[in-house]
Write a protein that holds these residues in place. Structure first.
Motif, short mmCIF file in Angstrom:
data_model
loop_
_atom_site.label_atom_id
_atom_site.label_comp_id
_atom_site.label_asym_id
_atom_site.label_seq_id
_atom_site.Cartn_x
_atom_site.Cartn_y
_atom_site.Cartn_z
N THR A 27 0.84 -1.19 0.00
CA THR A 27 0.00 0.00 0.00
C THR A 27 0.89 1.25 0.00
OG1 THR A 27 -0.08 0.24 2.41
CG2 THR A 27 -1.70 -1.25 1.38
N PRO A 28 0.36 2.41 -0.42
CA PRO A 28 1.15 3.64 -0.35
C PRO A 28 1.64 3.94 1.06
CG PRO A 28 -0.78 3.97 -1.74
CD PRO A 28 -0.94 2.62 -1.11
N GLN A 29 0.83 3.61 2.06
CA GLN A 29 1.23 3.86 3.45
C GLN A 29 2.40 2.96 3.85
OE1 GLN A 29 -1.94 3.21 2.42
NE2 GLN A 29 -2.80 5.28 2.58
N ASP A 138 8.98 4.91 -3.28
CA ASP A 138 8.43 6.18 -3.73
C ASP A 138 8.21 6.09 -5.23
OD1 ASP A 138 11.14 6.44 -4.52
OD2 ASP A 138 11.61 7.70 -2.80
N ASP A 139 7.54 7.07 -5.80
CA ASP A 139 7.25 7.05 -7.23
C ASP A 139 8.55 7.09 -8.02
OD1 ASP A 139 4.61 7.07 -6.53
OD2 ASP A 139 4.21 9.12 -7.21
N LYS A 182 4.98 3.29 -9.39
CA LYS A 182 4.43 4.04 -8.27
C LYS A 182 4.95 3.46 -6.95
CE LYS A 182 1.57 6.97 -10.32
NZ LYS A 182 1.70 8.45 -10.14
N ALA A 183 4.89 4.26 -5.91
CA ALA A 183 5.25 3.76 -4.58
C ALA A 183 4.40 2.55 -4.24
CB ALA A 183 5.06 4.86 -3.55
N GLY A 184 5.04 1.46 -3.85
CA GLY A 184 4.35 0.21 -3.55
C GLY A 184 4.39 -0.80 -4.67
#
Length: 252
Positions: A27-29, A138-139, A182-184
């Motif tokens: 997840t992004p988190q 991160d992206d 993307k991040a994740g």
């Protein structure tokens, strides 16, 4: 993806192209937390430049650390996360063994590129089961120096590299396929896939971890590029082990 790993379509894509891009493995988190862990690690241990010899005179920097699971328990948990091991078992088989981990941070504006290369020369194996998972914290758009690949190049087998960097000049970096992430996200690839990455020209760091894995029954052709964590089972069992010995007895 299915609950147990890749779909048949994803496996076919990997077999044809030598890589598979898994969007949202974390997840992004979760990615943000791992990113913070990476940058905190650098603050604790200091920068360690891993810029390749062929571009070392161009003012570039690349911060890295091997065996990050020995620096932070967060990475130990990540190595056995079923989302990671589920993809790995889909590609390698039920038994997945760790070879090594690396953290890479490409700093803003001057983050070092990686010339096009195969990972094979660094740790060749008899059955070529070795894969890498590059997990993005991160992206990573193209201007951050995202991964670039030559799809299908894994089918060429081991290629003759050039120079200290083992690069492959017949595969120009600018002609390779960019894989912005993307991040994740995570990109899994064969160690025979020709790949590289460009300079980070953005205003932000690019933060990733690389997890190199193999079938424990796949024997190395040359014993090199060892690591403290090498041999840890991430999924399944090691069918090659004989009778139990104490660790200290092996070094006696």
């Amino acid at each position: 993806m299915t609950a147990n790993g890749l779909t048949d379509e994803q496996r076919s894509f990997y077999q044809e192209n030598g890589y598979i891009h898994i969007r949202g493995l974390l997840t992004p988190q979760e990615a943000a937390a791992y990113r913070a862990e990476c940058h905190s690690l650098v603050e604790r241990i200091g920068e360690n430049d891993a810029t390749w010899a062929s571009v070392r005179d161009q003012g570039m920097r690349l911060t890295h650390c091997h065996d990050v699971q020995f620096q932070s328990a967060a990475f130990t948990r990540l190595l056995v996360d079923e989302r990671l091991t589920g993809v790995a078992t889909s590609l390698i088989g039920p038994n997945v063994q760790l070879h090594h981990t690396k953290m890479f941070i490409k700093p803003p504006e001057k983050g070092s590129p990686f010339p096009m290369h195969q990972d094979y020369p660094y740790f060749p194996h008899e059955g070529n089961s070795m894969i890498a998972a590059i997990i993005h914290f991160d992206d990573a758009p193209d201007d951050k120096g995202c991964l670039r690949v030559a799809p299908g190049s894994h089918k060429l087998g081991p290629l003759e590299p050039v120079g200290e960097d083992h690069h492959l000049p017949q595969f120009p970096l600018e002609a390779a396929l960019p894989l912005p992430a993307k991040a994740g996200d995570a990109i899994f690839m064969s160690y025979l896939l020709v790949h590289g990455s460009g300079v980070n020209r953005s205003q932000e760091a690019r933060t990733t971890i690389l997890v190199q894995m193999r079938d424990p029954a796949d024997r190395p052709l040359v014993e090199k590029h060892g690591s403290r964590g090498q041999g840890m089972m991430l999924a399944g069992v090691d069918p090659t082990h004989g009778a139990f010995e104490f660790a200290w007895a092996k070094s006696a």
